[in-house]
Design a protein around this motif. Sequence first.
Motif, PDB file in Angstrom:
ATOM      1  N   ARG A 113      42.790  32.848  55.447  1.00 58.50           N
ATOM      2  CA  ARG A 113      43.754  31.751  55.597  1.00 58.50           C
ATOM      3  C   ARG A 113      45.158  32.272  55.854  1.00 58.50           C
ATOM      4  NH1 ARG A 113      42.561  29.645  49.790  1.00 58.50           N
ATOM      5  NH2 ARG A 113      42.948  31.882  49.624  1.00 58.50           N
ATOM      6  N   ASP A 114      45.436  33.469  55.349  1.00 59.23           N
ATOM      7  CA  ASP A 114      46.801  33.994  55.388  1.00 59.23           C
ATOM      8  C   ASP A 114      46.968  34.924  56.599  1.00 59.23           C
ATOM      9  OD1 ASP A 114      49.149  35.341  54.998  1.00 59.23           O
ATOM     10  OD2 ASP A 114      48.686  36.045  52.976  1.00 59.23           O
TER      11      ASP A 114
ATOM     12  N   ALA B   8      28.523  38.428  49.919  1.00 57.65           N
ATOM     13  CA  ALA B   8      28.664  39.479  48.908  1.00 57.65           C
ATOM     14  C   ALA B   8      29.018  38.850  47.567  1.00 57.65           C
ATOM     15  CB  ALA B   8      29.758  40.455  49.341  1.00 57.65           C
TER      16      ALA B   8
ATOM     17  N   ALA C 266      29.743  46.765  42.710  1.00 57.26           N
ATOM     18  CA  ALA C 266      30.890  47.675  42.804  1.00 57.26           C
ATOM     19  C   ALA C 266      32.126  46.811  42.838  1.00 57.26           C
ATOM     20  CB  ALA C 266      30.808  48.492  44.093  1.00 57.26           C
ATOM     21  N   GLY C 267      33.205  47.327  42.332  1.00 57.70           N
ATOM     22  CA  GLY C 267      34.433  46.544  42.392  1.00 57.70           C
ATOM     23  C   GLY C 267      35.531  47.226  41.607  1.00 57.70           C
TER      24      GLY C 267
ATOM     25  N   GLY D  85      36.860  36.736  54.678  1.00 56.60           N
ATOM     26  CA  GLY D  85      37.389  37.328  53.446  1.00 56.60           C
ATOM     27  C   GLY D  85      37.532  38.822  53.624  1.00 56.60           C
TER      28      GLY D  85
ATOM     29  N   PRO E 232      27.014  43.326  46.079  1.00 60.09           N
ATOM     30  CA  PRO E 232      27.296  44.737  45.788  1.00 60.09           C
ATOM     31  C   PRO E 232      27.745  44.902  44.339  1.00 60.09           C
ATOM     32  CG  PRO E 232      29.130  43.757  47.000  1.00 60.09           C
ATOM     33  CD  PRO E 232      28.086  42.681  46.860  1.00 60.09           C
TER      34      PRO E 232
ATOM     35  N   ALA F 151      32.674  37.127  52.244  1.00 63.11           N
ATOM     36  CA  ALA F 151      33.206  37.892  51.109  1.00 63.11           C
ATOM     37  C   ALA F 151      34.423  37.162  50.561  1.00 63.11           C
ATOM     38  CB  ALA F 151      33.538  39.315  51.547  1.00 63.11           C
ATOM     39  N   VAL F 152      34.236  35.888  50.310  1.00 63.39           N
ATOM     40  CA  VAL F 152      35.299  35.017  49.781  1.00 63.39           C
ATOM     41  C   VAL F 152      34.916  34.614  48.352  1.00 63.39           C
ATOM     42  CG1 VAL F 152      35.927  34.120  52.057  1.00 63.39           C
ATOM     43  CG2 VAL F 152      34.151  32.962  50.720  1.00 63.39           C
TER      44      VAL F 152
ATOM     45  N   GLY G  74      39.340  40.895  51.762  1.00 60.24           N
ATOM     46  CA  GLY G  74      39.936  41.418  50.539  1.00 60.24           C
ATOM     47  C   GLY G  74      39.224  42.675  50.077  1.00 60.24           C
ATOM     48  N   LEU G  75      39.126  42.848  48.767  1.00 57.62           N
ATOM     49  CA  LEU G  75      38.525  44.073  48.221  1.00 57.62           C
ATOM     50  C   LEU G  75      37.136  44.332  48.807  1.00 57.62           C
ATOM     51  CD1 LEU G  75      38.425  46.439  46.132  1.00 57.62           C
ATOM     52  CD2 LEU G  75      37.356  44.817  44.574  1.00 57.62           C
ATOM     53  N   ILE G  76      36.252  43.334  48.713  1.00 59.24           N
ATOM     54  CA  ILE G  76      34.856  43.566  49.093  1.00 59.24           C
ATOM     55  C   ILE G  76      34.683  43.549  50.617  1.00 59.24           C
ATOM     56  CG2 ILE G  76      32.493  42.675  48.888  1.00 59.24           C
ATOM     57  CD1 ILE G  76      33.549  43.968  46.290  1.00 59.24           C
TER      58      ILE G  76
ATOM     59  N   SER H 263      42.611  42.989  44.099  1.00 56.94           N
ATOM     60  CA  SER H 263      42.092  42.106  45.137  1.00 56.94           C
ATOM     61  C   SER H 263      43.086  42.018  46.292  1.00 56.94           C
ATOM     62  CB  SER H 263      41.804  40.715  44.556  1.00 56.94           C
ATOM     63  OG  SER H 263      42.953  40.222  43.931  1.00 56.94           O
ATOM     64  N   GLY H 264      42.622  41.421  47.393  1.00 55.48           N
ATOM     65  CA  GLY H 264      43.477  41.226  48.554  1.00 55.48           C
ATOM     66  C   GLY H 264      43.313  42.314  49.597  1.00 55.48           C
TER      67      GLY H 264
ATOM     68  N   SER I 146      29.139  37.012  43.851  1.00 60.23           N
ATOM     69  CA  SER I 146      28.614  37.475  42.567  1.00 60.23           C
ATOM     70  C   SER I 146      27.547  36.555  41.978  1.00 60.23           C
ATOM     71  CB  SER I 146      29.765  37.605  41.565  1.00 60.23           C
ATOM     72  OG  SER I 146      30.767  38.427  42.089  1.00 60.23           O
TER      73      SER I 146
HETATM   74  P1  NAP Z   1      39.546  39.162  47.213  1.00 60.06           P
HETATM   75  O1  NAP Z   1      39.983  40.580  47.230  1.00 60.06           O
HETATM   76  O2  NAP Z   1      40.428  38.136  46.576  1.00 60.06           O
HETATM   77  O3  NAP Z   1      39.256  38.730  48.708  1.00 60.06           O
HETATM   78  C1  NAP Z   1      38.852  37.428  49.019  1.00 60.06           C
HETATM   79  C2  NAP Z   1      39.274  37.116  50.425  1.00 60.06           C
HETATM   80  O4  NAP Z   1      38.812  35.821  50.730  1.00 60.06           O
HETATM   81  C3  NAP Z   1      40.779  37.121  50.614  1.00 60.06           C
HETATM   82  O5  NAP Z   1      41.054  38.037  51.639  1.00 60.06           O
HETATM   83  C4  NAP Z   1      41.127  35.682  51.012  1.00 60.06           C
HETATM   84  O6  NAP Z   1      42.073  35.742  52.062  1.00 60.06           O
HETATM   85  C5  NAP Z   1      39.788  35.151  51.497  1.00 60.06           C
HETATM   86  N1  NAP Z   1      39.612  33.712  51.250  1.00 60.06           N
HETATM   87  C6  NAP Z   1      39.766  33.045  50.091  1.00 60.06           C
HETATM   88  N2  NAP Z   1      39.483  31.745  50.269  1.00 60.06           N
HETATM   89  C7  NAP Z   1      39.152  31.607  51.573  1.00 60.06           C
HETATM   90  C8  NAP Z   1      38.763  30.507  52.376  1.00 60.06           C
HETATM   91  N3  NAP Z   1      38.672  29.280  51.863  1.00 60.06           N
HETATM   92  N4  NAP Z   1      38.489  30.731  53.672  1.00 60.06           N
HETATM   93  C9  NAP Z   1      38.570  31.960  54.213  1.00 60.06           C
HETATM   94  N5  NAP Z   1      38.938  33.042  53.480  1.00 60.06           N
HETATM   95  C10 NAP Z   1      39.228  32.860  52.203  1.00 60.06           C
HETATM   96  O7  NAP Z   1      38.126  38.995  46.508  1.00 60.06           O
HETATM   97  P2  NAP Z   1      36.932  40.055  46.414  1.00 60.06           P
HETATM   98  O8  NAP Z   1      37.073  40.801  45.139  1.00 60.06           O
HETATM   99  O9  NAP Z   1      36.817  40.790  47.689  1.00 60.06           O
HETATM  100  O10 NAP Z   1      35.698  39.064  46.203  1.00 60.06           O
HETATM  101  C11 NAP Z   1      35.032  38.481  47.303  1.00 60.06           C
HETATM  102  C12 NAP Z   1      33.633  38.048  46.868  1.00 60.06           C
HETATM  103  O11 NAP Z   1      32.931  39.208  46.433  1.00 60.06           O
HETATM  104  C13 NAP Z   1      33.603  37.045  45.726  1.00 60.06           C
HETATM  105  O12 NAP Z   1      32.616  36.072  45.985  1.00 60.06           O
HETATM  106  C14 NAP Z   1      33.221  37.873  44.519  1.00 60.06           C
HETATM  107  O13 NAP Z   1      32.467  37.111  43.608  1.00 60.06           O
HETATM  108  C15 NAP Z   1      32.377  38.974  45.152  1.00 60.06           C
HETATM  109  N6  NAP Z   1      32.374  40.247  44.431  1.00 60.06           N
HETATM  110  C16 NAP Z   1      33.528  40.732  43.879  1.00 60.06           C
HETATM  111  C17 NAP Z   1      33.499  41.939  43.189  1.00 60.06           C
HETATM  112  C18 NAP Z   1      34.748  42.509  42.561  1.00 60.06           C
HETATM  113  O14 NAP Z   1      34.670  43.366  41.672  1.00 60.06           O
HETATM  114  N7  NAP Z   1      35.933  42.095  42.983  1.00 60.06           N
HETATM  115  C19 NAP Z   1      32.298  42.682  43.093  1.00 60.06           C
HETATM  116  C20 NAP Z   1      31.155  42.170  43.708  1.00 60.06           C
HETATM  117  C21 NAP Z   1      31.201  40.951  44.369  1.00 60.06           C
HETATM  118  P3  NAP Z   1      43.101  34.552  52.320  1.00 60.06           P
HETATM  119  O15 NAP Z   1      43.854  34.346  51.061  1.00 60.06           O
HETATM  120  O16 NAP Z   1      43.900  35.052  53.471  1.00 60.06           O
HETATM  121  O17 NAP Z   1      42.269  33.387  52.706  1.00 60.06           O
END
Ligand code: NAP
Length: 297
Positions: free
Chosen positions: A38-39, A98, A126-127, A12, A124, A72-73, A14-16, A131-132, A100
């Motif tokens: 995946r992408d 990471a 923070a956020g 993962g 963490p 971090a997915v 993405g953001l985190i 996303s992405g 939630s």
């Molecule tokens: P994000 O920006 O959407 O990133 C998630 C990443 O996971 C994407 O790059 C996606 O890439 C990948 N992904 C999704 N499904 C997958 C799979 N089955 N296998 C492999 N990769 C996969 O999300 P994020 O905000 O970073 O959140 C990630 C985690 O951090 C979550 O569990 C969330 O609860 C936690 N979190 C988020 C925040 C926040 O504010 N956003 C804060 C603290 C914690 P592909 O589409 O290419 O697979």
Amino acid sequence: MPIVSQRIVIAGIGLIGGSFALALRRAGFDGQITGVGRDEKALRRAVERGICNDYSRSIAEVAGDADLVMHAVPMGAMDDLLAQLAGSVAEHTVITDAGSVKQSFIDAAGRHFTNLQHIVPAHPIAGTEHSGVEAGFDSLFDNRRVIVTPLATSSAAAVTEVAELWRATGASVEQMAPRRHDDVFAAISHLPHVAAFSLVETLHRIDQEEEVLRFAAGGFSDFTRIASSDPVMWRDICLHNRSAVLDVLGQYRACLDELHQAIDNADSASIEQMFSRAKSARDAYLQAASDSIQESK
Ligand code: NAP
């Protein structure tokens, strides 16, 4: 303590996950970072952005020689990745996340691993609402907190390694019991997101033609900013912390019912009391937060 890991896999980017990698690079980490997703286009972009050195679409393919694997997915993807990891990872590899919600990650780890010494969950605080792969940036964790929720079986060395990595990103690290974490964050994070999503949904239902929303101003944007967060991520958080979210949602509904009743009864004293208590609580919280920032300077 110095960081021991030299080969890190981040599932993962993405953001985190992306911010974690960029913050480690900023701190001088010069080991190998492999991104998993995946992408393929997003993974290539992660290499271009300096988030990772290389990538794979299969965690099993790259986890074999990792010192640490970070998940971090979205919460809904954790179980499947841990299952794939269980057959491919070395005995010494530290496995962290990471996500939630903490108990659900621990339950998934328990389903797939017999040795839980190297599992160290973290979250963490923070956020952003973005996303992405483009969303990550190297200062996301500066002066933010990361809650580590070790298992009774987690080795001290693994807990130290995860804490040191997060400190290198600019965060401070605290420990909490996993279930306590999930209850606290159901109240202060998951409920506000549910409230923001449902408020905007309510207005959308009232206002299909967007006549009302046209007049929305600053207050509406402030209150609803988090309703722009990723729907899949928040769906998963609600489902993976279901009982704690239902508990606080029930309390919120009771509070709304009370307010509904007071307005229906034109009970001005009750309305004012409730609003005054809420205002005092928020003002006191903001004051305490500002005091603690001053103290830490
Ligand atoms: P994000 O920006 O959407 O990133 C998630 C990443 O996971 C994407 O790059 C996606 O890439 C990948 N992904 C999704 N499904 C997958 C799979 N089955 N296998 C492999 N990769 C996969 O999300 P994020 O905000 O970073 O959140 C990630 C985690 O951090 C979550 O569990 C969330 O609860 C936690 N979190 C988020 C925040 C926040 O504010 N956003 C804060 C603290 C914690 P592909 O589409 O290419 O697979």
